[in-house]
Scaffold this active site. Structure first.
Site, PDB file in Angstrom:
ATOM      1  CD  GLU A 116      28.670  31.394  40.704  1.00  0.00           C
ATOM      2  OE1 GLU A 116      28.570  30.298  40.880  1.00  0.00           O
ATOM      3  OE2 GLU A 116      28.969  31.510  41.678  1.00  0.00           O
ATOM      4  CG  ASP A 166      29.543  33.879  50.789  1.00  0.00           C
ATOM      5  OD1 ASP A 166      28.996  33.299  49.159  1.00  0.00           O
ATOM      6  OD2 ASP A 166      29.674  33.695  51.705  1.00  0.00           O
ATOM      7  CG  ASP A 212      28.534  34.338  44.556  1.00  0.00           C
ATOM      8  OD1 ASP A 212      28.042  33.042  44.293  1.00  0.00           O
ATOM      9  OD2 ASP A 212      29.470  33.665  46.585  1.00  0.00           O
TER      10      ASP A 212
END
Length: 173
Positions: A67, A139, A8
């Site tokens: 992502e 996260d 991420d």
């Protein structure tokens, strides 16, 4: 059996999550955050690259998923986020890992069942899916969500290709 590193990206905090796939099971191997300390963007990008490189060295993943970012608070934030993604992707590419990208909606749908899930829902589902004693920090949970999304996509592609068997992947017809 494959090890997946999910990321991420962020210019200040980049989450990572590592899972191992054994048939239909996902096993948690590790997760955390790379927190950059440099004020200069170039220094933060180097810290992200070095951090991902070290995680790859430590866990020896077979696949890398990240992502895909399509929106940010403003143009400057979007550019910095894109550069952070680039630093992570280059680290994976240097290690000869295949790179997969997923939108936030795809990740949320794979983990929670809806593309509009909130961070707390993702944390809770990751804790349940990976049988963790506590919910991971946001996260890291998002990064584990990226890895779980990649696992599900991978399993679907295996099933569609006809390589799945009832014994190894469940019943696909």
């Amino acid at each position: 059996m494959a090890i997946i590193l999910g990321v991420d990206p962020g210019s200040r905090i980049t989450g990572y999550g590592v899972i191992q796939c054994q048939g239909r099971h996902q096993i948690y191997l590790g997760s955390g955050c790379i927190r950059t300390s440099s004020e200069e963007l170039s220094g933060r990008l180097k810290q992200i690259f070095d951090g991902i490189t070290e995680i790859i060295r430590q866990y020896q993943p077979d696949e890398f998923a990240i992502e895909r970012v399509f929106m940010a608070k403003n143009a400057d934030s979007a550019l910095k986020l894109g550069q952070a993604r680039g630093a992570a992707i280059v680290a994976a590419t240097v290690a000869n890992l295949p790179v997969a990208e997923y939108s936030a909606t795809q990740i949320k749908s794979a983990v929670v069942g809806t593309g509009r899930a909130k961070k707390e829902q993702i944390q809770h589902m990751i804790q349940q899916l990976l049988k963790l004693p506590a919910a991971p920090q946001a996260d890291a949970a998002d990064a584990l969500g990226v890895a779980v999304c990649h696992y599900h996509t991978r399993q679907s592609l295996i099933a569609l290709s006809g390589r799945a068997t009832a014994r190894t992947y469940g019943r696909y017809r």
